[in-house]
Scaffold this active site. Structure first.
Site, PDB file in Angstrom:
ATOM      1  N   GLY A 246       1.698 -33.734  -0.774  1.00 51.93           N
ATOM      2  CA  GLY A 246       1.451 -33.392  -2.177  1.00 51.93           C
ATOM      3  C   GLY A 246       2.733 -33.320  -2.979  1.00 51.93           C
ATOM      4  O   GLY A 246       2.774 -33.751  -4.108  1.00 51.93           O
ATOM      5  N   PHE A 247       3.778 -32.761  -2.432  1.00 55.40           N
ATOM      6  CA  PHE A 247       5.062 -32.619  -3.138  1.00 55.40           C
ATOM      7  C   PHE A 247       4.915 -31.825  -4.433  1.00 55.40           C
ATOM      8  O   PHE A 247       5.726 -31.972  -5.333  1.00 55.40           O
ATOM      9  CB  PHE A 247       5.696 -33.986  -3.431  1.00 55.40           C
ATOM     10  CG  PHE A 247       5.969 -34.808  -2.208  1.00 55.40           C
ATOM     11  CD1 PHE A 247       6.658 -34.276  -1.129  1.00 55.40           C
ATOM     12  CD2 PHE A 247       5.555 -36.135  -2.140  1.00 55.40           C
ATOM     13  CE1 PHE A 247       6.924 -35.041  -0.001  1.00 55.40           C
ATOM     14  CE2 PHE A 247       5.814 -36.904  -1.015  1.00 55.40           C
ATOM     15  CZ  PHE A 247       6.496 -36.357   0.056  1.00 55.40           C
ATOM     16  N   ILE A 473      -0.242 -29.467   4.579  1.00 55.75           N
ATOM     17  CA  ILE A 473      -0.131 -30.669   3.736  1.00 55.75           C
ATOM     18  C   ILE A 473       0.599 -31.796   4.457  1.00 55.75           C
ATOM     19  O   ILE A 473       1.054 -32.758   3.842  1.00 55.75           O
ATOM     20  CB  ILE A 473       0.549 -30.346   2.386  1.00 55.75           C
ATOM     21  CG1 ILE A 473       1.951 -29.757   2.581  1.00 55.75           C
ATOM     22  CG2 ILE A 473      -0.315 -29.404   1.583  1.00 55.75           C
ATOM     23  CD1 ILE A 473       2.727 -29.606   1.274  1.00 55.75           C
ATOM     24  N   ARG A 631      15.215 -19.006  11.122  1.00 58.59           N
ATOM     25  CA  ARG A 631      14.772 -19.670  12.344  1.00 58.59           C
ATOM     26  C   ARG A 631      13.804 -20.801  11.999  1.00 58.59           C
ATOM     27  O   ARG A 631      12.877 -20.627  11.208  1.00 58.59           O
ATOM     28  CB  ARG A 631      14.062 -18.674  13.263  1.00 58.59           C
ATOM     29  CG  ARG A 631      13.362 -19.365  14.433  1.00 58.59           C
ATOM     30  CD  ARG A 631      12.641 -18.379  15.326  1.00 58.59           C
ATOM     31  NE  ARG A 631      13.579 -17.665  16.169  1.00 58.59           N
ATOM     32  CZ  ARG A 631      13.442 -16.397  16.532  1.00 58.59           C
ATOM     33  NH1 ARG A 631      12.418 -15.697  16.091  1.00 58.59           N
ATOM     34  NH2 ARG A 631      14.328 -15.813  17.312  1.00 58.59           N
ATOM     35  N   PRO A 635      11.295 -26.762  15.483  1.00 59.62           N
ATOM     36  CA  PRO A 635      12.475 -27.532  15.056  1.00 59.62           C
ATOM     37  C   PRO A 635      12.217 -28.991  14.668  1.00 59.62           C
ATOM     38  O   PRO A 635      12.755 -29.442  13.659  1.00 59.62           O
ATOM     39  CB  PRO A 635      13.423 -27.401  16.256  1.00 59.62           C
ATOM     40  CG  PRO A 635      13.048 -26.086  16.863  1.00 59.62           C
ATOM     41  CD  PRO A 635      11.562 -25.979  16.695  1.00 59.62           C
ATOM     42  N   GLN A 641      11.358 -32.253   7.720  1.00 59.76           N
ATOM     43  CA  GLN A 641      11.315 -31.902   6.297  1.00 59.76           C
ATOM     44  C   GLN A 641      12.662 -32.167   5.632  1.00 59.76           C
ATOM     45  O   GLN A 641      12.723 -32.666   4.507  1.00 59.76           O
ATOM     46  CB  GLN A 641      10.926 -30.433   6.126  1.00 59.76           C
ATOM     47  CG  GLN A 641       9.452 -30.159   6.367  1.00 59.76           C
ATOM     48  CD  GLN A 641       8.576 -30.910   5.395  1.00 59.76           C
ATOM     49  OE1 GLN A 641       8.751 -30.822   4.188  1.00 59.76           O
ATOM     50  NE2 GLN A 641       7.639 -31.683   5.906  1.00 59.76           N
ATOM     51  N   GLY A 705      11.370 -21.041   5.554  1.00 59.11           N
ATOM     52  CA  GLY A 705      10.732 -22.178   4.869  1.00 59.11           C
ATOM     53  C   GLY A 705      11.737 -23.287   4.632  1.00 59.11           C
ATOM     54  O   GLY A 705      12.915 -23.028   4.408  1.00 59.11           O
ATOM     55  N   GLY A 707      10.631 -26.749   3.218  1.00 60.68           N
ATOM     56  CA  GLY A 707      10.072 -27.938   2.578  1.00 60.68           C
ATOM     57  C   GLY A 707      10.931 -28.535   1.478  1.00 60.68           C
ATOM     58  O   GLY A 707      10.870 -29.731   1.220  1.00 60.68           O
ATOM     59  N   GLU A 708      11.730 -27.714   0.815  1.00 58.71           N
ATOM     60  CA  GLU A 708      12.365 -28.202  -0.412  1.00 58.71           C
ATOM     61  C   GLU A 708      13.882 -28.287  -0.364  1.00 58.71           C
ATOM     62  O   GLU A 708      14.484 -29.133  -1.014  1.00 58.71           O
ATOM     63  CB  GLU A 708      11.913 -27.294  -1.571  1.00 58.71           C
ATOM     64  CG  GLU A 708      10.415 -27.358  -1.636  1.00 58.71           C
ATOM     65  CD  GLU A 708       9.751 -26.449  -2.632  1.00 58.71           C
ATOM     66  OE1 GLU A 708       9.405 -25.333  -2.242  1.00 58.71           O
ATOM     67  OE2 GLU A 708       9.571 -26.875  -3.765  1.00 58.71           O
TER      68      GLU A 708
END
Lengths: 744, 336
Positions: A246-247, A473, A631, A635, A641, A705, A707-708
């Site tokens: 989705g981004f 996602i 953490r 991995p 990501q 987290g 993702g970004e």
């Protein structure tokens, strides 16, 4: 705080270990059902008719030919639609939408690709064929509000989006060394693999609506649809089991979903709409273009004395979206005088929305390019400049960081990259026809957390079940939930079933903001503990395997309970107790730690570019990154990501640009051949190192987290490397061949 | 996409006879089906020619290589005779599209592919090529991808093929089968300049079918090079490309062929530049002079002026590389 959990997760057995995706087999064998490929009994297909102008009025629709086409059931439009209500569009109430305007709400055309009708037919092909027979007549109006980068318009100041500390203007005025630069970034498309898709079905005589949607937030969509359709939340179900990424453009609902649900009600049959790529790009979200001015003041030693970051981004005429470019800036460097401001300009483009590292990725391009300019001005190594201005605590809040290891990221990545071999003289490193450029930039993304609920069952057949109304996602959420259950029960991963992506499950968060992992796992852990308490009660009760023992003396081990002398499986305990299962519920939320610490991840990218100036060719050869995300729960998926973010950053730096025609604001490259993203052949050698410093102040699993953050900082590192090779400072993205030629 | 009739042709003569004016032949379909789905092309009938026996590659007695119309781009690129004797063609084919597209695309289909001008591909835009007399939105629009050579007031669309650029440099002849029988057309005469009639893209009458393309005999001993410049490394049309072939006579250039892609409204052979190379020393100054001559008549639009220096760079580098390869092959000949 968190004493219990620190001891539980200091030496994890499953968490933090390389774990194959538990849904991998389903995806590889095609059994993972994505929304676009689902079928329902009696299902019809919808195909939207997009506006071909960007600014004007829909004067008439000629539908006779289209309605007479084979298989056509109905055509929805402004004059033939249900009366609905808007969603309140509240983040706090969980009903935010991507576009507050309802489909077909009025006859005004605000952007190219806006839906003017929805054709409903027996097959996809019939719906599409009929959509091409719909004749829409428009009164196109001059004076479309064209894109930010084609106009001098300033936009509206967003008072609430700015920050200020100290006296940045005065400090800048008196600074020994100054940088004052303007940066422009073209609008980008998410170009997620799976297009937006909705399958809507009304059940129970139209009292209940079930919607399958490719979404990053089933609960947000349910809440918004409940408002729009005037339904009780209990009568609405939103399901999203598998999502082709989705981004950010699937965080909040778009109008196609509303139109699909209306079509299903009017037809009395399920209706599915899968947006074609063109419409996904015109009306399914974009990262808005930005213009940013950054002013840096410093003393001769390189110490920052002032940072002023002023940004303008686009929004559409039907929805206010603020892409906050300056949101990382106040926390990035130690500096007493910092201000940010944000303006928003309304344009006749499709509505923008969050896109991976929204706002900050644009802001960090400007800030980290400006830092490179400052390093050049000072004659200082850019790594050293960043180290010199390292913020030991969060200068925005004054709070200590929960865990920050930027300095190690910088030194470790520099060492692995071979930064010491860099000759800082511009254009000094050559290899045959090519000039080699080395550049770097820091990266960052905030570490947020949301409230979450989860449920876990231990079952008599030996299986374990975990459920949460969040989504996977494509990043691997299914797998990390299973890891958490395995960690706490000792059960084998193969016995653990995970269910996500349904509003019938305990409420879970959006899959966005790099928050899902830190949000979901503590709730799952709480549910597992609750289930373990329940099974311990069974085991120690009358006739139980550990009858009379103290429940506190029992530990979970290898999918069973042990008192230290013998182990009895969950299966056997439940069998003995004549139970099919025990159930555990858990919830978790951020707490007081949020007012005691500041939570943010940091990292560094080092980039080697190669330019063949005689043929104006630039390619990224190598990227070495070290990122501190606490953490990594799994991995390989975490690393994936970051690698994906790096490739996306390469596209942002060198290739990607939505081309809106400045004459009429129409989007002319809404396809994957003309909107250029990196191919495999463009992907550089990528070396990602994830530091392993669990952040137990953030949550008991220690993960922040991922993702970004990998996307942030890549584009400036590329631009800085190109400067090193050419001596030309590129402040506009993408850095095109024509820009390279203009410099030569 | 609109409804159309569909049939299959089993022999060439039948295929060339049976067409209605709005009919289209379909082979790989990599351009046609895309444009049909975009509603840009609206054939009344599609005639599938994939069963026709046009898949051979064979040497003719006069030393030319005849390529059947249905030979796929993949097969042609990897054909040993092409790789050995026409490496510039193999390179150009492999620089085009993606593996999946090349597996479907055919030799004649590649010749027939349509422009990537965004306004051509958008039925809501004005385009004289798609809809004669409607105007040209590209001329004053976002024309970064458009032509600097061969354009007219009516149209500035680029011919997008890589393969055709190599064929233009090599020299070739198309064999056409029509209701009236067979005829041949020189490759450089097949594609039309847009002029006032950009919708007439080529010299192909209704019902005519390309059955073969015959390459001129290869230059020997020679070096050749196809250089394609574009934003990304793969799967993108050329912003500027050059197919260069030359033979050496000591340090002097013997024969030379230069054709350009990405900049012209048709595959752009450069005879004057070739003349400026022949008999001259094979060195950078010569290549630079030839490049200037090749682009002498180039006319920039608002957003594509960069294509002129870029094409110049592509010509010079391609000639430099072709020279290097010609020297290598000369040395190998000498050793053998």
């Amino acid at each position: 705080m968190n004493d219990l959990t620190q001891s539980a997760f200091n030496k994890p057995r499953v968490v933090g270990q390389r774990t194959p995706r538990i849904d991998g087999e389903f995806k590889l064998t095609g059994r993972a059902g994505y929304t676009g490929e689902l079928l329902a009994e009696g299902m019809l297909y919808g195909y939207p008719v997009p506006a071909t102008i960007a600014n004007g009025v829909l004067e008439s629709l000629e539908l006779d030919d289209a309605l007479a086409m084979p298989g056509v059931v109905d055509i929805l439009h402004h004059g033939h639609f249900e009366h609905l209500h808007r969603s309140p569009n509240s983040m706090a109430h969980g009903d935010m939408v991507s576009e507050v305007r309802l489909p077909f709400e009025d006859e005004r055309i605000y952007y190219h690709g806006q839906y003017v009708a929805l054709v409903v037919a027996e097959t996809f092909e019939q719906a599409r064929a009929a959509a091409y027979r719909v004749i829409a007549r428009y009164k196109e109006e001059d004076g479309a509000a064209i894109g930010l980068l084609h106009t001098d318009a300033q936009g509206e100041l967003q008072e609430s989006a700015g920050t200020s500390r100290g006296d940045p203007e005065a400090a800048f005025g008196g600074a020994e060394v100054k940088i004052d630069s303007t940066y422009q970034i073209a609008a980008e498309s998410h170009l997620q693999m799976e297009m937006h898709a909705t399958l809507a079905e009304w059940r129970d005589d139209g009292k209940r609506l079930v919607v399958h949607e490719s979404t990053q937030g089933v609960f947000f969509q349910r809440n918004a649809m409940a408002r729009i359709f005037g339904l009780a939340q209990e009568n609405l179900e939103v399901i999203s089991h598998y999502i082709g990424s989705g981004f950010g453009n699937k965080l909040f609902m778009w109008p196609h979903a509303v139109a699909t649900a209306v079509a299903a009600r009017m037809a009395g049959r399920p209706v599915k709409v899968v947006l074609p790529r063109q419409q996904d790009m015109t009306g399914g979200g974009n990262r808005p273009a930005s213009r940013q001015r950054v002013r840096l003041g410093a003393d001769r030693s390189g110490k920052l004395t002032s940072v002023i970051h002023d940004s303008t981004t686009e929004t559409s005429l039907v929805h206010q979206y603020v892409d906050a470019c300056g949101s990382a800036t106040p926390s990035f460097y130690a500096c007493d005088n910092v201000s940010t401001s944000q303006r928003v300009l309304e344009v006749n483009h499709g509505t923008p929305c969050p896109m991976r590292a929204p706002g900050e990725v644009s802001g960090i391009f400007a800030l980290e390019t400006a830092m490179d300019e400052l390093a050049v001005e000072l004659g200082m190594d850019p790594v050293e400049l960043r180290q010199k201005n390292n913020a030991e605590q969060d200068p925005a809040s004054g709070l200590p960081w929960s865990s920050k290891h930027l300095d190690e990221c910088l030194t470790s990545a520099a060492r692995r990259f071979g930064w010491d071999k860099r000759n800082p003289a511009v254009g000094s490193m050559r290899d045959g026809d090519e000039i080699v450029g080395y550049g770097m930039a820091s990266c960052t993304w905030s570490a947020g957390r949301q409230p979450c609920e989860a449920r876990v069952e231990l079952r008599a057949d030996g299986s374990l079940f975990a459920a949460c109304g969040t989504q996977d996602i494509g990043t691997g959420t299914y797998t990390i939930v299973a890891q958490a259950v395995a960690e706490l029960t000792g059960a084998d991963l193969s016995r653990i079933e995970v269910k996500l992506g349904e509003t019938s499950l305990p409420a879970g968060p959006l899959s966005g903001g790099s928050m899902a992992t830190a949000t979901v796992l503590p709730a799952v852990a709480a549910a597992v503990r609750d289930a373990l308490d329940a099974i311990k009660e069974v085991a120690t009760g009358s006739g139980g395997a550990f009858e009379g023992s103290d429940a506190d003396s029992l530990e979970a081990e290898q999918g069973g309970l042990t008192d230290g002398k013998r182990r009895v499986s969950f299966e056997e305990i439940l069998e003995t107790g004549k139970l099919s299962s025990v159930n555990g519920k858990g919830s978790a939320a951020p707490g007081d730690e949020r007012s005691e610490y500041s939570f943010r991840s940091f990292g560094a990218h080092f980039v080697e570019i190669r330019i063949d100036p005689d043929i104006s060719r630039v390619r990224v050869a190598r990227v070495v990154s070290t990122i501190d995300i606490g953490r990594a729960i799994n991995p390989p998926t975490a690393r994936n990501q970051v690698e994906g973010g790096i490739v996306m950053g390469l596209g942002m730096g060198l290739l990607e640009k939505l081309d809106y025609d400045p004459r009429d604001a129409r989007l002319i490259n809404a396809n994957v051949a003309d909107y250029i993203v990196p191919t495999h052949a463009d992907a550089p050698d990528i070396d990602v190192e994830l530091l392993d410093y669990p952040d137990f102040k953030h949550n008991e699993f220690g993960g922040r987290g991922v993702g970004e953050i990998g996307l942030t900082g890549v584009a400036p590192a590329i631009a800085n490397a190109i400067y090193h090779a050419t001596g030309k400072r590129y402040r506009d993205l993408p850095i095109t061949i024509e820009a390279l030629l203009a410099a030569s | 996409m609109r409804t159309f009739a569909f049939s299959r042709a089993d022999d060439v003569a039948q295929a060339a006879h049976q067409t209605a004016p709005e009919a289209a032949f379909v082979a790989g379909g990599t351009t046609l089906l895309d444009l049909v789905k975009l509603d840009v092309m609206r054939p009344s009938e599609l005639i599938d020619i994939n069963r026709l026996p046009l898949k051979n590659v064979e040497w003719l007695d006069d030393g030319r290589l005849k390529i059947g119309a249905l030979v796929t781009n993949t097969d042609l690129a990897h054909h040993p005779d092409v790789q050995q004797h026409y490496p510039v063609l193999s390179q150009a084919l492999l620089a085009g599209a993606s593996t999946q597209l090349r597996n479907m695309a055919t030799t004649a289909g590649n010749v027939m592919q349509r422009t990537r001008c965004p306004y051509y591909r958008d039925p809501a835009a004005a385009c004289n090529r798609r809809e004669p007399g409607s105007g040209c939105d590209a001329r004053h629009g976002l024309n970064r991808l458009n032509a600097v050579l061969g354009g007219s007031d009516a149209c500035v669309a680029v011919h997008p093929s890589d393969m055709c650029v190599a064929m233009a440099a090599i020299g070739a002849t198309l064999t056409l089968q029509g209701p009236e029988g067979e005829r041949e057309v020189a490759f450089q005469d097949f594609h039309r300049l847009p002029g006032d009639t950009p919708h007439i893209e080529h010299d192909l009458a209704d019902g005519e079918l390309i059955t073969a393309i015959t390459l001129d005999a290869p230059l020997v001993p020679a070096g050749s090079y196809y250089l394609k410049l574009r934003d990304r490394a793969s799967y993108e049309f050329a912003l500027a490309s050059t197919a260069a072939q030359l033979s050496l006579d000591g340090e002097m250039i013997g024969e030379a062929r230069v054709a350009l892609g990405g900049v012209g409204t048709k595959p752009w052979r450069c005879p004057e530049a070739e003349a400026a190379l022949v008999g001259q020393p094979a060195e950078m100054a010569t290549f630079e002079r030839a490049a200037d001559i090749a682009l002498r008549d180039a006319v920039p639009l608002e957003h594509n002026a960069f294509k002129i220096p870029l094409a110049r760079q592509s010509i010079i580098r391609a000639l430099r590389e072709a020279t290097r390869l010609a020297r290598q092959s000369g040395e190998q000949e000498g050793q053998a």
